[in-house]
Enzyme design. Structure first.
Site, PDB file in Angstrom:
ATOM      1  N   SER A  72      -4.422  -2.753   4.314  1.00 24.12           N
ATOM      2  CA  SER A  72      -4.781  -2.293   2.975  1.00 24.12           C
ATOM      3  C   SER A  72      -3.813  -1.221   2.488  1.00 24.12           C
ATOM      4  O   SER A  72      -3.290  -0.425   3.282  1.00 24.12           O
ATOM      5  CB  SER A  72      -6.186  -1.682   3.049  1.00 24.12           C
ATOM      6  N   TYR A 106     -13.181   4.129   7.248  1.00 23.21           N
ATOM      7  CA  TYR A 106     -12.715   2.774   6.909  1.00 23.21           C
ATOM      8  C   TYR A 106     -11.186   2.739   6.871  1.00 23.21           C
ATOM      9  O   TYR A 106     -10.556   1.885   7.501  1.00 23.21           O
ATOM     10  CB  TYR A 106     -13.276   2.317   5.545  1.00 23.21           C
ATOM     11  N   LYS A 123      -8.041   0.745   9.423  1.00 23.63           N
ATOM     12  CA  LYS A 123      -6.892  -0.090   9.048  1.00 23.63           C
ATOM     13  C   LYS A 123      -5.628   0.423   9.737  1.00 23.63           C
ATOM     14  O   LYS A 123      -4.810  -0.348  10.231  1.00 23.63           O
ATOM     15  CB  LYS A 123      -6.728  -0.120   7.527  1.00 23.63           C
TER      16      LYS A 123
HETATM   17  P1  NAD Z   1     -15.872  -9.406   2.552  1.00 22.52           P
HETATM   18  O1  NAD Z   1     -16.912  -8.446   2.999  1.00 22.52           O
HETATM   19  O2  NAD Z   1     -16.168 -10.264   1.380  1.00 22.52           O
HETATM   20  O3  NAD Z   1     -15.454 -10.362   3.761  1.00 22.52           O
HETATM   21  C1  NAD Z   1     -15.493  -9.943   5.107  1.00 22.52           C
HETATM   22  C2  NAD Z   1     -16.295 -10.979   5.875  1.00 22.52           C
HETATM   23  O4  NAD Z   1     -16.327 -10.601   7.249  1.00 22.52           O
HETATM   24  C3  NAD Z   1     -17.748 -11.083   5.410  1.00 22.52           C
HETATM   25  O5  NAD Z   1     -18.049 -12.441   5.152  1.00 22.52           O
HETATM   26  C4  NAD Z   1     -18.564 -10.536   6.587  1.00 22.52           C
HETATM   27  O6  NAD Z   1     -19.807 -11.197   6.710  1.00 22.52           O
HETATM   28  C5  NAD Z   1     -17.633 -10.825   7.747  1.00 22.52           C
HETATM   29  N1  NAD Z   1     -17.776  -9.941   8.896  1.00 22.52           N
HETATM   30  C6  NAD Z   1     -17.861  -8.584   8.914  1.00 22.52           C
HETATM   31  N2  NAD Z   1     -17.964  -8.154  10.175  1.00 22.52           N
HETATM   32  C7  NAD Z   1     -17.942  -9.250  10.987  1.00 22.52           C
HETATM   33  C8  NAD Z   1     -18.013  -9.453  12.385  1.00 22.52           C
HETATM   34  N3  NAD Z   1     -18.135  -8.441  13.227  1.00 22.52           N
HETATM   35  N4  NAD Z   1     -17.960 -10.716  12.855  1.00 22.52           N
HETATM   36  C9  NAD Z   1     -17.849 -11.770  12.013  1.00 22.52           C
HETATM   37  N5  NAD Z   1     -17.777 -11.641  10.687  1.00 22.52           N
HETATM   38  C10 NAD Z   1     -17.819 -10.388  10.179  1.00 22.52           C
HETATM   39  O7  NAD Z   1     -14.526  -8.575   2.334  1.00 22.52           O
HETATM   40  P2  NAD Z   1     -13.137  -9.027   1.720  1.00 22.52           P
HETATM   41  O8  NAD Z   1     -12.959  -8.280   0.454  1.00 22.52           O
HETATM   42  O9  NAD Z   1     -13.009 -10.494   1.726  1.00 22.52           O
HETATM   43  O10 NAD Z   1     -12.155  -8.371   2.783  1.00 22.52           O
HETATM   44  C11 NAD Z   1     -11.578  -9.108   3.831  1.00 22.52           C
HETATM   45  C12 NAD Z   1     -10.676  -8.211   4.628  1.00 22.52           C
HETATM   46  O11 NAD Z   1      -9.680  -7.657   3.780  1.00 22.52           O
HETATM   47  C13 NAD Z   1     -11.376  -7.020   5.275  1.00 22.52           C
HETATM   48  O12 NAD Z   1     -10.786  -6.783   6.528  1.00 22.52           O
HETATM   49  C14 NAD Z   1     -11.083  -5.894   4.327  1.00 22.52           C
HETATM   50  O13 NAD Z   1     -11.122  -4.644   4.974  1.00 22.52           O
HETATM   51  C15 NAD Z   1      -9.679  -6.247   3.895  1.00 22.52           C
HETATM   52  N6  NAD Z   1      -9.282  -5.655   2.614  1.00 22.52           N
HETATM   53  C16 NAD Z   1     -10.070  -5.869   1.506  1.00 22.52           C
HETATM   54  C17 NAD Z   1      -9.713  -5.303   0.290  1.00 22.52           C
HETATM   55  C18 NAD Z   1     -10.587  -5.469  -0.926  1.00 22.52           C
HETATM   56  O14 NAD Z   1     -10.474  -4.667  -1.854  1.00 22.52           O
HETATM   57  N7  NAD Z   1     -11.441  -6.489  -0.999  1.00 22.52           N
HETATM   58  C19 NAD Z   1      -8.539  -4.553   0.198  1.00 22.52           C
HETATM   59  C20 NAD Z   1      -7.750  -4.372   1.337  1.00 22.52           C
HETATM   60  C21 NAD Z   1      -8.148  -4.933   2.554  1.00 22.52           C
HETATM   61  C1  WQD Z   2     -10.211   1.077  -8.819  1.00 19.96           C
HETATM   62  C2  WQD Z   2     -10.120   2.148  -9.918  1.00 19.96           C
HETATM   63  C3  WQD Z   2     -11.648   3.974  -9.599  1.00 19.96           C
HETATM   64  C4  WQD Z   2     -15.321   1.700 -10.101  1.00 19.96           C
HETATM   65  C5  WQD Z   2     -10.881   0.430  -2.906  1.00 19.96           C
HETATM   66  C6  WQD Z   2     -10.768   0.963  -1.505  1.00 19.96           C
HETATM   67  C7  WQD Z   2      -9.504   0.470  -0.863  1.00 19.96           C
HETATM   68  C8  WQD Z   2      -9.388  -1.049  -0.974  1.00 19.96           C
HETATM   69  C9  WQD Z   2      -9.657  -1.558  -2.344  1.00 19.96           C
HETATM   70  C10 WQD Z   2     -10.093  -2.084   1.038  1.00 19.96           C
HETATM   71  C11 WQD Z   2     -10.194   3.565  -9.365  1.00 19.96           C
HETATM   72  C12 WQD Z   2     -11.977   3.198 -10.849  1.00 19.96           C
HETATM   73  C13 WQD Z   2     -14.004   2.062 -10.021  1.00 19.96           C
HETATM   74  C14 WQD Z   2     -16.086   2.180 -11.212  1.00 19.96           C
HETATM   75  C15 WQD Z   2     -14.138   3.297 -12.053  1.00 19.96           C
HETATM   76  N1  WQD Z   2     -10.325  -1.713  -0.131  1.00 19.96           N
HETATM   77  N2  WQD Z   2     -13.411   2.839 -10.958  1.00 19.96           N
HETATM   78  N3  WQD Z   2     -15.447   2.947 -12.144  1.00 19.96           N
HETATM   79  O1  WQD Z   2     -10.715   2.718  -5.058  1.00 19.96           O
HETATM   80  O2  WQD Z   2      -8.522   1.607  -5.647  1.00 19.96           O
HETATM   81  O3  WQD Z   2      -9.752   0.873  -3.654  1.00 19.96           O
HETATM   82  O4  WQD Z   2     -10.870  -0.996  -2.856  1.00 19.96           O
HETATM   83  O5  WQD Z   2      -9.193  -1.817   1.760  1.00 19.96           O
HETATM   84  O6  WQD Z   2      -9.517   0.890   0.446  1.00 19.96           O
HETATM   85  O7  WQD Z   2     -10.773   2.370  -1.564  1.00 19.96           O
HETATM   86  O8  WQD Z   2     -10.646   0.303  -5.852  1.00 19.96           O
HETATM   87  O9  WQD Z   2     -11.989  -1.040  -7.424  1.00 19.96           O
HETATM   88  O10 WQD Z   2     -13.070   0.937  -6.272  1.00 19.96           O
HETATM   89  O11 WQD Z   2     -11.348   1.346  -8.017  1.00 19.96           O
HETATM   90  O12 WQD Z   2     -13.615   3.997 -12.911  1.00 19.96           O
HETATM   91  O13 WQD Z   2     -17.293   1.912 -11.324  1.00 19.96           O
HETATM   92  O14 WQD Z   2     -11.259   2.002 -10.774  1.00 19.96           O
HETATM   93  O15 WQD Z   2     -11.838   5.344  -9.790  1.00 19.96           O
HETATM   94  O16 WQD Z   2      -9.364   4.364 -10.146  1.00 19.96           O
HETATM   95  P1  WQD Z   2      -9.889   1.516  -5.086  1.00 19.96           P
HETATM   96  P2  WQD Z   2     -11.847   0.328  -6.863  1.00 19.96           P
END
Ligand code: NAD
Ligand code: WQD
Length: 341
Positions: A127, A152, A156
């Site tokens: 991330s 969290y 990562k």
């Molecule tokens: P999500 O929660 O929709 O998907 C994650 C899935 O993993 C879920 O279906 C959950 O049920 C499953 N899961 C969690 N723990 C588990 C376990 N111990 N065993 C088996 N399954 C398990 O999230 P997402 O947004 O699809 O994110 C996927 C990956 O990408 C995650 O590792 C997340 O940290 C990373 N990521 C997400 C974002 C974002 O903003 N969505 C940004 C950067 C990184």
């Molecule tokens: C985006 C922008 C908020 C909600 C998060 C995690 C990061 C990554 C992605 C996994 C920011 C603003 C948001 C609201 C708002 N996840 N906002 N009102 O914070 O960039 O990243 O998700 O790895 O680790 O921290 O994403 O979508 O929450 O926010 O004004 O109700 O929108 O302040 O500027 P963020 P976000």
């Protein structure tokens, strides 16, 4: 010829479902393992509907070493994409042990089984959170990581390091960490998308739920940042574009195209977008209103972060294709689909 088979953990979730679809479209076999802790089995049905394939799904927790071992015994995998993790930043501050166990513990389990069974290729979901607030923007892969501001975020960083160290120690293992910026949007079919449980933490699901009348108004967290309109800047990447980056990364590993056995790539658009710009674009392209009010900054938020994507563009031959307008249409179509609007 037997199609290379990829284990995709956490692929009942948001990014995993989209990636499973793209992998299958590119000719890979896919086995999904998910414990459904943050998803629903209907999401796997969405993948089946889009692809017309009876995709294998095993409900298992990656912390359950015995269940996971059976999956490795019953399949010959060419690689693993590890999405399984908990991802709520705030919850991770309240329950750090849950996050270290689920995100770090399960990753170690999967790597251990890959080592045991000679599975050579791991793509890890990292991330942009690892950069914190970079001193210089855009962030390149060489931009120093900042100390994590949440458990969290720390998981990562730790998992990236575990992968780097494991690749260094085990000659049969290759690793790629993909650092996602802010994934948004849904599949154009509207059959899969993001399904947040409870009140959304992330901006776009909050916007779509507000437009659908489920939330009264959006709170914009801060308009006193040092940016043009005062709201924070992020790099919003379309989830299908992001999914395609995984297909390219897996292909690079399987086809022997890696320059190093452990590589890191930023996956974003390279374009900063402010919160208000995103809200206004959403309203314009979808013809719906999103009532909002400006409130104070959210604790832990950084002001601005966006990607330098040169490395992914040149090395992976990947680049984001969708415009913000197209992506925000898919986000709204998905919300309408799940609400029956
Ligand atoms: P999500 O929660 O929709 O998907 C994650 C899935 O993993 C879920 O279906 C959950 O049920 C499953 N899961 C969690 N723990 C588990 C376990 N111990 N065993 C088996 N399954 C398990 O999230 P997402 O947004 O699809 O994110 C996927 C990956 O990408 C995650 O590792 C997340 O940290 C990373 N990521 C997400 C974002 C974002 O903003 N969505 C940004 C950067 C990184
Ligand atoms: C985006 C922008 C908020 C909600 C998060 C995690 C990061 C990554 C992605 C996994 C920011 C603003 C948001 C609201 C708002 N996840 N906002 N009102 O914070 O960039 O990243 O998700 O790895 O680790 O921290 O994403 O979508 O929450 O926010 O004004 O109700 O929108 O302040 O500027 P963020 P976000």
């Amino acid at each position: 010829m037997e199609r290379p088979k990829i284990l995709v953990t956490g692929a009942a979730g948001y990014i995993g479902t989209h990636t499973a679809v793209e992998l299958i479209g590119a000719g890979y076999g896919v086995v999904i393992v998910d414990d459904l802790s943050n998803s629903d089995e209907s999401a796997v049905d969405g993948v089946r509907q889009i692809t017309g394939r009876d995709v294998a799904f095993i409900r298992a927790d990656c912390n359950d070493m015995e269940a996971l071992a059976r999956v490795f015994e019953q399949n010959e995998f060419s690689g693993v994409i590890h999405f399984a993790a908990s991802k709520a930043v705030g919850e991770s501050v309240e329950e750090p042990l849950k996050y270290y166990r689920n995100n770090v513990g399960s990753f170690v389990n999967v790597l251990e089984l890959m080592k045991r069974h000679g599975v050579p290729n791991m793509v890890f979901s990292s991330s942009a959170t690892v950069y914190g607030q970079p001193d210089v923007l855009p962030a390149t892969e060489a931009t120093p990581r900042k100390p994590a501001t949440s458990p969290y975020g720390n998981t990562k960083q730790v998992c990236e390091d575990i992968l780097r160290d494991s690749v260094a120690a085990y000659p049969g293992l290759n690793g790629i960490s993909l650092r996602y910026f802010n994934p948004i949007g849904a599949h154009p079919s509207a059959l899969i998308g993001e399904l947040p449980k409870g009140v959304p933490n992330n901006l776009v699901p909050f916007i779509t739920q507000t437009a659908a009348g489920i939330r009264e108004e959006l709170s914009v967290f801060g308009d006193d940042y040092n940016t043009e309109d005062g709201t924070a800047l992020r790099d919003y990447i379309d989830v299908v574009d992001l999914a395609k980056a995984h297909v390219v990364a897996v292909g690079r590993m399987i086809d022997g195209g890696m320059k190093e056995r452990y590589e890191v790539f930023n996956i974003g658009t390279g374009k900063p977008v402010s919160v208000l710009e995103l809200v206004n674009t959403f309203e314009r392209v979808n013809g719906v209103k999103v009532p909002y009010k400006i409130v104070g900054r959210r604790a832990g938020d950084v002001e601005s972060v966006w990607a330098d994507t040169t490395l992914a563009n040149t090395e992976l031959g990947w680049q984001a294709e969708k415009t913000l307008e197209e992506t925000l249409r898919t986000a709204w179509n998905w919300e309408k689909h799940i609400r029956g609007l």
